[in-house]
Structures are given as structure tokens and as C-alpha cells.
Design an enzyme around this catalytic site. Structure first.
Site, short mmCIF file in Angstrom:
data_model
loop_
_atom_site.label_atom_id
_atom_site.label_comp_id
_atom_site.label_asym_id
_atom_site.label_seq_id
_atom_site.Cartn_x
_atom_site.Cartn_y
_atom_site.Cartn_z
N LYS A 158 2.60 48.30 12.87
CA LYS A 158 2.98 48.62 14.25
C LYS A 158 3.09 50.14 14.40
CE LYS A 158 6.57 47.39 17.70
NZ LYS A 158 7.85 46.68 17.91
N SER A 173 7.96 43.42 21.76
CA SER A 173 7.16 44.61 21.85
C SER A 173 6.07 44.71 20.78
CB SER A 173 8.05 45.84 21.75
OG SER A 173 8.65 45.90 20.47
N SER A 191 11.52 41.32 19.36
CA SER A 191 10.18 41.90 19.39
C SER A 191 9.24 41.45 18.27
CB SER A 191 10.27 43.42 19.37
OG SER A 191 10.72 43.91 20.61
#
Ligand SMILES: [Zn+2]
Lengths: 491, 501
Positions: A81, A156, A180
Site C-alpha cells: 500500500k 482505504s 481499511s
């Protein structure tokens, strides 16, 4: 051929890399090609350095040929990420604010991945600064759900979830502040785990809300998540909040079922707002446990109704502080034109650099911490947070794990909630409490809607009970085949 | 009308650690090489996290114990938030509502206008720990070039010491700072180097003006910021007292009136004036909240005891003890203590070796201080080590040599060091005494013979003495001493008087 490699369960992939049946260069090339072929339609990756990834793969192969000690993930590609610092790779948190920022250091989780022999295959899209539940708040544009590209993948950690679900990487790291990891895992039909706060070092994780953030794994199955978690866990002297406890060998224990399992079913997680199809599917999953001899107990988490409000005060307060460093002075975006004064430079740079959702949360946090309001909002939220933790402490006196839905609905359409932040915030309603309480939680695939969208089952355990959590999750996985389903485009 | 001056100080002290408070970077003063003593943590890079320097915290506790403060058993870290280029995270890690120490005091000896000495007890409200900011450097060419930021200093551990408004004059404020500096350098917690910014002071000043009806009226409080020398602090307060008095005469504005808010001023040492920094008291909202990246610090009694056991005796009780143990005058005790811990240690070693504190004090406050100053040496560098000086002074006490001879030996030892750069051993004393025949002659026969001879040659002087001219004896003593080197002049004197009578 490519789909044969990308459809391998992680344990088989690792075994074939270890035996020499597969070389990392071959595996990595396959995934890089898959990214090149299919990611334009999905938007999962924001930065892929093919040469660098292949070099890492070649190094892994060379170490294996030389008979050098092989790490847990030797030669296995892992997507990262865009919130984790890797030396020499841009780290932007999908924000204009950090355009061009290249960290000079590795996050501890990255150091551990490198030590485990993993190949960092690329950086994944996300909601800007990890603020969002749909993947739409990205300066790079939205990520799309591989099960239906008109729908959001959740957020997210949108890109990490999609990378794994679309078989663009066998594993990925995400971060979970209010859901997330678990929420996009659920919406994308894969496994995602948020560890106990303190289990994985946050050093090098670009902070959204420091007291809630945790790094965690995405995988197509529970065993894969267990292996990746084992690789990144452990005490880190660089993170004062990391906990000095031994790291269990999840890869060894995950296949052992638990006898006499007591599963708590929180009434509050099956209340108004939960989609009927999701509820039915989750209840069917609970029935599977019952058939395995587990005892299902109805429990109460009475402060659940305050969780979203509590979260949005604490998380935004911390965010307003954590994001103060992005001021255009030392690194990141600085406005080209500003009035000439220092204040106008700050205002112009931050005004241009941050997206709307980030600005909204900074303003909320600044307000919640302001003189005259801090007692009413921030301090009150801390008090409620303790009550929520108390709910879980009480529940875990009676049950081993808590089970329920991850999200109220399956994946919604792109743009459906962008103009209604409050309804967007409610998509984290079942996941947020685990962050407030600091406990571990996992999302595993447990079924599909009639329109073919994945549905996840959430399991939560007491602090530092990841081993139990993974074993319980694996019990379900062995009995079902939901985790084996892949989006049509990946076959 | 008369008035009282009310002063409270906020002092920032840099702790003497090798590394910064939340990372491993060096704290060395290095203005010529900006931004080299930095890392992701003190640069505030995304993702970097602070980790408390335990040694730094222990130094802070030592500081607070020296200030007679209570140490909190639980303390935490808070973020103080404001935007400034020298503050790379957009917040300073500090302590807000639960400082690690509180409620102490420092006693300061002050002298009134009439010369009376008294002790002023300055209460310490709190002492807390925080990280220093970096340094902004602005273009001074007037061409409006870019400002620059040096973050070498960012993250240096500071203790902020806040006094109650207990000081009553500019001189008292200066004396407090001097005593504070002495204490902190004694404890070895800070070098208090003001040129390098290791000690910085803000002064809160106002007046309580006596009214004819016996009541008092307070003038608006002014905080004078960033005073970087003791002298400037004293001057700034003196200026501020006069300015506030004049202002009150002119406007009559009191604290709390419209226009009577607290104001912030700076001090310009070139003009000897304070100037306004912030016209209105902008209620700065720092939005303090507990730093979620750090864990609270628990301080146990055991840890406190360990820190206490490592602490040296602070200057104030040591002054008392020098008076009690060595019968020093308060003046001598103060002169020795004020020279710093090593100097006082030197004194104690000499006093113990020679067994005479007063003798040791005389020599050290005069001869040693003079020589070290002339040579621009610290006491640690001084060639005559305390055991050597103690041995020398011991010989005076044992009446083996005279004070005058001892001074000669002292001078010879220093000359030898200047020539050979070898630290003289105590054994050199006896060698010089022997070579130069400086030993006091105990043989009264030799002295008696010399006296008989000298008196025989000096009939006039003897006659003068008998007529009452006391001065005449001096020349006689001198002649005897020349004949019998090392004779004790006191003995000679007594014997001459006896012989003449
Ligand atoms: Zn540093």
C-alpha cells in the site's frame, strides 16, 4: 499458464519456489505481466518498477541456488500500500501533497519483508492518507472492484485488496484504521486481517490516526494471511507502541482446529441497516461453525452505537496533528504561487495538496481539539473508547471469538456515496470498534450476493489472540470453497 | 507612590545528552554544518516515530531533584501544535497537564540597597521536558532572499523551568539565573552555555503599585522573550520596570483593563530597550493532546533512589557544609563553590590532606585562583594537584616550613611545570625544601648563638629597642634569619626579645 501460477494457493507457490519447480523471476514476471495487461481497468497500482521487481526476484533465485537460508516468503511477490515507506520508492499516500516524496528509509514491516525474501512488486492505490471507505478519494483516480468494475472495492486499502482479488499479486500489505483492510477484503472476496494494536510496528507507516493504525496482510486464503502476518509481526524498538511479545508461528498452527469453541454473536451487529442478503449469508456461515461443534452465544456490545462518532473524533483529532507536517516547507507539494507570506504559503500549499475528504477530516479534528471544545469532544471520545474496550473485555470473558458481518452491504456503485460522507462513514460501522478497542479482526469470504458480489464474515478475538483468530478462520475455510472463487477476468 | 516589582521566569535548559530526546542523532552544537545531525525522526519525515531517550529523562529528573521538586510517578507526552518552519512535524512534543515534576524551590542570596544580605526563596511551579525546535535563518542582506532552516538542533532535549512570580528585582532575577546555572553545571545536567543557546530565559514582569489608601494596583503583565544572557535579562527587566511605571503614570491602565492584556515583548540589547512582539494577546490555541506515538513514563521509588544516589551534593547544601566542616566564612565558601564543582572538589581534597580548611581556603581563593586565571586554565588542568598542595600546606601546619617558604615552593613547582610540562609529585616538595634549606631549624642552640652574635654587632638597635622603638627589632630578626636559614621567625622574635631584656 499465467492463470495457473496466479491461481496457486500461497502454500503451493512457496513450496514450488522452494523446490525450484518455479523460479521467482518466472513468478514475478507473470504477475508483472498481469498488472500490465489488466490493471489499467482496475487502477490497483500507482507505482510499479518492473526492473527493480525483477532484480529482487533474480536476487531471490540466486540466494536459493546458492543454498542460502531462505526466508518465509522467499521469491514471493508482495504488493505494498502506498502508505508504507520503502527506501528509494515514491511514497505518496495517493495524495498530491506527497507528490515526488521518496523516503530515505524502510518501514520496519518492509525491512521484515525483505528479510523474509519477498519481492516488492509495486505500490497500491488507496484513499488519500487512508481516509475513505471506497477507494475513490485518490489523487490517482478510483480503484475498481474486479467482481464488477462499476463498483467500489472498499477502502482505504483499495489497491491492495484489488491486487490480490484480481490475482495481480499473491499477497499485499494494507493498513487498517477503522476497517481499511477488513472492509475491502470483504467487498473483494479475499482474506484481510487487522492485527492487535502493537503487534506490527508502525515505524514507516505514514500515520493517519496513530492510536488506531495497524499494518496487516491481504491474501486469497487464511493460510496466506497467516504466513504474511508472521513475517511482519514482532517488537520494534523504533515504535514505542509496539509490544514485546513472541511472534507465534502462525504458518505452523493455522491448520489446527479448536475444540469447544465458543462464538459470540453480537446482537448490535445484526441490527437495522444490515442488508438482508448479507445477514442471511453471515448466519449461514455461523451455522457452519455450529455444525463443527462450536457453541454460538448471543452477546451484547452495548456501546457499539457510539463507535462511529467516537472514531470520527479520535481519528480526525490525531489526523489533524499527524498531517500538520505537510506544510510545503521541507518536502512534498509547495504552491507555485502564494502571497509571499509564510501563512499564505501554508494555506496555498495545503489547499492545493489535500483532497476534500482529507480537508474535511483535518477541519473536524482541529475543531474537536480546540480550546473550549476538547473536553466536550476529544476527551469525551476517549472516555467512550474505554467503554467500548470494556464491552469487548467483558465479551471475551464468555466467548473465544466474536463473529458477524464486516460491512452492512456488499460493494456499492462508484459515486453512489461520494456526496454523502455520513452514509459512507457508516460502511465501517462493524469494523471500527476493533480499532478503538485495539483487538485483532479478520475478514474471510463467506458467500456471494445473488448478483455475484462477495460477502465477508468478520471474526474478532481478544488482544494478541491472532493465533486463535487464524485457526478459527481456517476451520471455516476448510469446510467451504468461497475463497476459491475468482473474478471471471482473472481466469 | 511606590511599587513592588513582580517577576517570574521561564527558563529553557538544554540537557547534556549525547543524543537527541527522541532519536539517535548527535546534539553537538554545529552551526557551520546545517542539517547534518538529522534523521527521519527529527526531520519529521512521514512514518517516522519518536522513542524516548531514557538517559535524557534521567538527566531531567536529576535537574528537578536539584530544584527540590516533587517527581510525578506518572507522566506523559503531549503535542503542542503550531505551524513554523523550524518545527518540522507541525507540533512540538512537550508536556502539558502532567509534567514530570512540580513544586520545588531555589534559594537565592540577595543584597538589599542598605547592604543587608537575605535569602529569597524562589518557588518552582513546574519543570517539564520537551524537544527543542530547529533554527530559522533569515536573509539579512535586505534583498529578500529565501529564509533557511537548520534542523541540527531540532529534537535536543530541553527542560523548561517555570518559577512562581517570586522575584522582586532585576538583580534578584540575575542572581536566580546565576544560582540556577551553578546548580545545573554542578549536577552535570547542562553546560548552560548561553552563547550556544543551552540556557534561554523568558521573563514575566509587572508592577504592584501602592495606592494612597493602602491598596495595590497591578500593571499589565509583559513577557519578555528569548533573553540569552544574564546581563540582558537584568537590563531588560530594569527597562521594563521603568517603562511600565511611566506608562502607568501616563495612562493609568491596569492589568485586566481594556488594553491591559498580557503582552509579549522582545529585548534589543544594542538599544537597551524592549519592543513589542505581539500587540494583542492572541489567545494561542496549541490544541494540546497526548502524543499517541509515545507511551507514558512511570517513575518508581527505586528508580528515583538510583538517580539520587548518582547525584552529587548541590551547591547550596555544600556551602552550608563548608561553613560547618571547615569553618569557612560564608564569603570564602561562596567564592569556592561559585567556581564550580571541580574547584570545590579540589578545595575539599586539599583541606582533607592538610587538615586545615581555613589555610586551604586562603591559598585556593588567592594563590590558586590567581594562577589558574593568569594561565587561563581550569582547575582540572592546574599543574599542582590537590594532594601536592595539601602536602605543602600540611608542612606549614606541622611547622616544618614557613608560609613564606611554602609560597616559594609553590612558585618553584609551577616554574618546573612550565619548563618540563610534567605534573609535579608531592615528593618534589621535600626535595626543594632540602635543596634550598627552607626547613624550619629546630636547633635552638644555633639560633641562640646567632642572636648573641647579631645583638653584639647591633648595639645601637638594641639601645633603640630598649628606648621603646619596636621597629628596631625587624632588622635584628632579618639578620638572624639570614644566618640561620629555616628558622621560624616567630621563635626568633621571641628569643631576641627575651635576650634583650
Ligand atoms: Zn534524528
Amino acid at each position: 499458464m499465467s492463470s495457473i501460477i496466479t491461481s496457486l494457493p500461497l502454500t503451493s507457490l512457496i513450496q514450488q519456489l522452494r523446490s525450484g519447480e518455479l523460479r521467482s523471476v518466472e513468478v514475478t514476471t507473470t504477475y508483472l505481466d498481469a498488472i500490465a495487461d489488466r490493471d489499467a481497468a482496475l487502477g490497483a497500482f500507482v507505482h510499479v518498477d518492473r526492473e527493480d521487481a525483477l532484480q529482487q526476484a533474480a536476487d531471490a533465485d540466486a540466494r536459493r541456488s546458492a543454498g542460502q537460508a531462505n526466508g518465509l516468503l522467499a521469491g514471493v511477490p508482495v504488493a505494498i500500500k502506498d502508505v508504507l515507506c520503502v527506501t528509494g520508492q515514491p511514497a505518496t499516500c495517493a495524495s498530491r501533497m506527497l507528490k515526488g516524496f521518496v523516503p530515505p528509509y524502510d518501514a520496519t514491516a518492509i525491512t521484515k519483508l525483505k528479510q523474509a525474501g519477498a519481492v516488492l512488486v509495486g505500490r497500491t492505490n488507496m484513499d488519500e492518507f487512508a481516509m475513505g471507505s471506497s477507494g475513490e478519494n485518490s489523487a490517482f483516480g478510483p480503484t475498481r472492484n474486479p467482481w464488477d468494475p462499476e463498483r467500489i472495492p472498499g477502502g482505504s486499502s483499495s489497491g491492495s485488496a484489488v491486487a490480490v482479488a484480481a490475482r495481480l499479486a499473491p499477497l499485499a500489505l494494507g493498513s487498517d484504521t477503522g476497517g481499511s483492510i477488513r472492509q475491502p477484503a470483504s467487498l473483494c472476496g479475499i482474506v484481510g486481517l487487522k492485527p492487535t494494536y502493537g503487534r506490527v510496528s508502525r515505524y514507516g507507516l505514514i500515520a493517519y490516526a496513530s492510536s488506531l493504525d495497524q499494518i496487516g496482510p491481504f491474501a486469497t486464503d487464511v493460510v496466506g494471511a497467516a504466513i504474511l502476518l508472521e513475517a511482519i509481526s514482532g517488537h520494534d524498538p523504533r515504535d514505542s507502541t509496539s509490544v514485546n511479545l513472541p511472534v507465534p508461528a502462525h504458518s505452523q498452527s493455522v491448520d489446527q482446529p479448536l475444540a469447544g469453541l465458543r462464538i459470540g454473536v453480537p446482537v448490535e451487529h445484526f441490527a437495522e441497516g444490515l442488508d438482508a442478503e448479507v445477514e442471511r449469508t453471515v448466519r449461514e456461515a455461523l451455522a457452519v461453525y455450529k455444525s463443527l461443534g462450536a457453541e454460538l452465544k448471543e452477546i451484547h456490545l452495548p456501546h457499539t452505537k457510539y463507535a462511529v462518532a467516537t472514531y470520527y473524533l479520535i481519528a480526525t483529532s490525531e489526523a489533524s496533528s499527524n498531517l500538520a507536517r505537510y506544510d510545503g516547507v521541507h518536502y512534498g507539494h509547495r504552491a507555485e504561487e502564494f502571497g509571499g507570506s509564510l501563512i499564505s504559503m501554508y494555506e496555498a500549499s495545503r489547499g492545493e495538496g489535500f483532497g476534500d475528504e482529507v480537508k474535511r477530516r483535518i477541519m473536524l479534528g482541529v475543531f474537536a481539539l480546540s480550546a473550549g471544545y476538547a473536553d466536550k469532544y476529544y476527551t469525551k471520545a476517549l472516555q467512550v473508547r474505554r467503554l467500548i474496550r470494556g464491552d469487548f473485555d467483558a465479551a471475551f470473558q464468555e466467548v473465544d471469538v466474536i463473529a458477524g458481518p464486516v460491512t452492512p452491504t456488499a460493494a456499492f456503485k462508484l459515486g453512489e456515496k461520494t456526496s454523502d460522507p455520513l452514509s459512507m462513514y457508516l460502511s465501517d460501522i462493524y469494523t471500527i470498534s476493533a480499532n478503538l478497542a485495539g483487538i485483532p479482526g479478520i475478514s474471510i469470504p463467506c458467500g456471494f450476493t445473488s448478483t455475484g458480489l462477495p460477502i465477508g464474515l468478520q471474526l474478532q478475538a481478544a488482544p494478541f489472540e491472532e493465533e486463535r483468530l487464524l485457526r478459527v478462520a481456517r476451520m471455516f475455510e476448510r469446510e467451504t470453497e468461497w475463497h476459491l472463487r475468482q473474478p471471471a477476468s482473472t481466469l | 507612590m511606590s511599587y513592588d516589582v513582580i517577576i517570574g521566569l521561564e527558563v529553557h535548559v538544554q540537557l547534556q545528552t549525547q543524543t537527541k530526546i527522541f532519536c539517535g542523532c548527535s546534539t553537538a552544537f554545529n552551526p557551520d554544518h546545517p542539517n547534518v545531525q538529522t534523521c527521519p525522526v527529527c526531520l519529521g519525515l512521514p512514518g517516522a516515530l519518536p522513542v524516548l531517550n531514557r538517559h535524557g529523562f534521567q538527566l531531567a529528573v536529576k535537574t528537578a531533584l536539584g530544584l527540590n521538586c516533587q517527581i510525578a510517578s506518572f507522566t506523559k507526552w503531549d503535542r503542542k501544535q503550531y505551524f513554523y518552519p523550524d518545527l518540522p512535524k507541525g507540533y512540538q512534543i512537550s508536556q502539558f497537564d502532567l509534567p514530570f515534576s512540580h513544586d520545588g524551590h531555589v534559594d537565592v542570596e540577595t543584597t538589599s540597597e542598605s547592604g543587608d544580605k537575605s535569602i529569597r526563596r524562589v518557588r518552582i511551579l513546574r519543570a517539564h521536558m520537551e524537544e527543542d525546535a530547529g533554527k530559522n535563518m533569515h536573509d539579512e542582506s535586505g534583498r529578500g532572499r529565501d529564509s533557511k532552516v537548520d534542523l541540527n538542533r531540532a529534537g535536543t532535549p530541553l527542560v523548561e523551568i517555570v518559577t512562581q512570580p517570586d522575584l522582586r528585582s532585576a538583580e534578584e532575577a540575575r542572581r536566580f539565573l546565576e544560582e540556577l546555572k551553578l546548580l545545573l553545571t554542578y549536577l552535570g545536567v547542562s553546560d548552560c552555555n548561553m552563547q550556544e543557546g543551552s540556557l534561554r530565559c523568558d521573563a514575566n514582569v509587572n508592577l504592584h503599585i501602592h495606592q494612597p489608601d493602602g491598596s495595590r494596583v497591578a500593571t499589565p503583565i509583559v513577557e519578555v522573550k528569548n533573553l540569552n544572557s544574564f546581563r540582558f535579562t537584568e537590563q531588560a527587566i530594569l527597562f521594563e520596570v521603568q517603562r511600565q511605571w511611566d506608562e502607568f503614570q501616563r495612562t493609568g491602565i491596569k492589568l485586566g483593563d481594556k488594553g491591559g492584556h498580557k503582552a509579549t515583548r522582545g529585548y534589543n540589547p544594542d538599544r537597551g530597550e524592549t519592543y513589542i512582539l505581539r500587540e494583542k494577546e492572541e489567545a494561542a490555541d496549541y490544541r494540546y493532546f497526548p502524543d499517541p506515538d509515545l507511551v507514558p513514563v512511570l517513575v518508581t521509588e527505586t528508580q528515583l533512589a538510583a538517580i539520587r544516589s548518582e547525584m552529587c551534593e548541590p551547591p547550596a547544601p555544600r556551602r552550608e557544609r563548608f561553613h560547618a566542616d571547615y569553618q569557612l566564612t560564608p564569603y570564602d565558601a561562596a567564592v569556592i563553590i561559585d567556581q564550580g564543582r571541580l574547584f570545590a572538589d579540589y578545595f575539599e581534597a586539599v583541606a582533607k590532606t592538610c587538615g586545615d580548611g581555613k589555610q586551604a581556603a586562603n591559598w585556593i581563593t588567592q594563590d590558586v585562583l590567581r594562577e589558574t586565571k593568569q594561565r587561563d586554565q581550569s582547575i582540572a588542568e592546574f599543574a599542582i594537584r590537590p594532594e601536592v598542595l595539601g602536602t605543602l600546606l600540611g608542612q606549614i601546619n606541622q611547622k616544618r616550613i614557613t608560609i613564606k617558604s611554602a609560597r616559594e615552593v609553590f612558585g618553584d613547582l609551577l616554574t618546573e611545570f612550565d619548563e618540563t610540562a610534567a605534573i609535579p609529585a608531592a615528593s618534589r616538595i621535600d626535595e626543594i625544601v632540602t635543596t634550598k634549606g627552607l626547613a624550619i631549624v629546630e636547633d635552638t642552640g644555633a639560633i641562640d648563638a646567632a642572636i648573641t652574635a647579631v645583638l653584639g654587632r647591633n648595639a645601637k638597635a638594641v639601645a633603640d629597642f630598649k628606648e621603646g622603638n619596636q621597629k628596631a627589632i625587624g632588622a635584628l630578626i632579618g639578620q638572624v634569619m639570614r644566618e640561620v636559614k629555616g628558622a621560624d621567625p616567630q621563635t626568633v622574635r621571641e628569643k631576641i626579645i627575651a635576650a634583650m631584656q
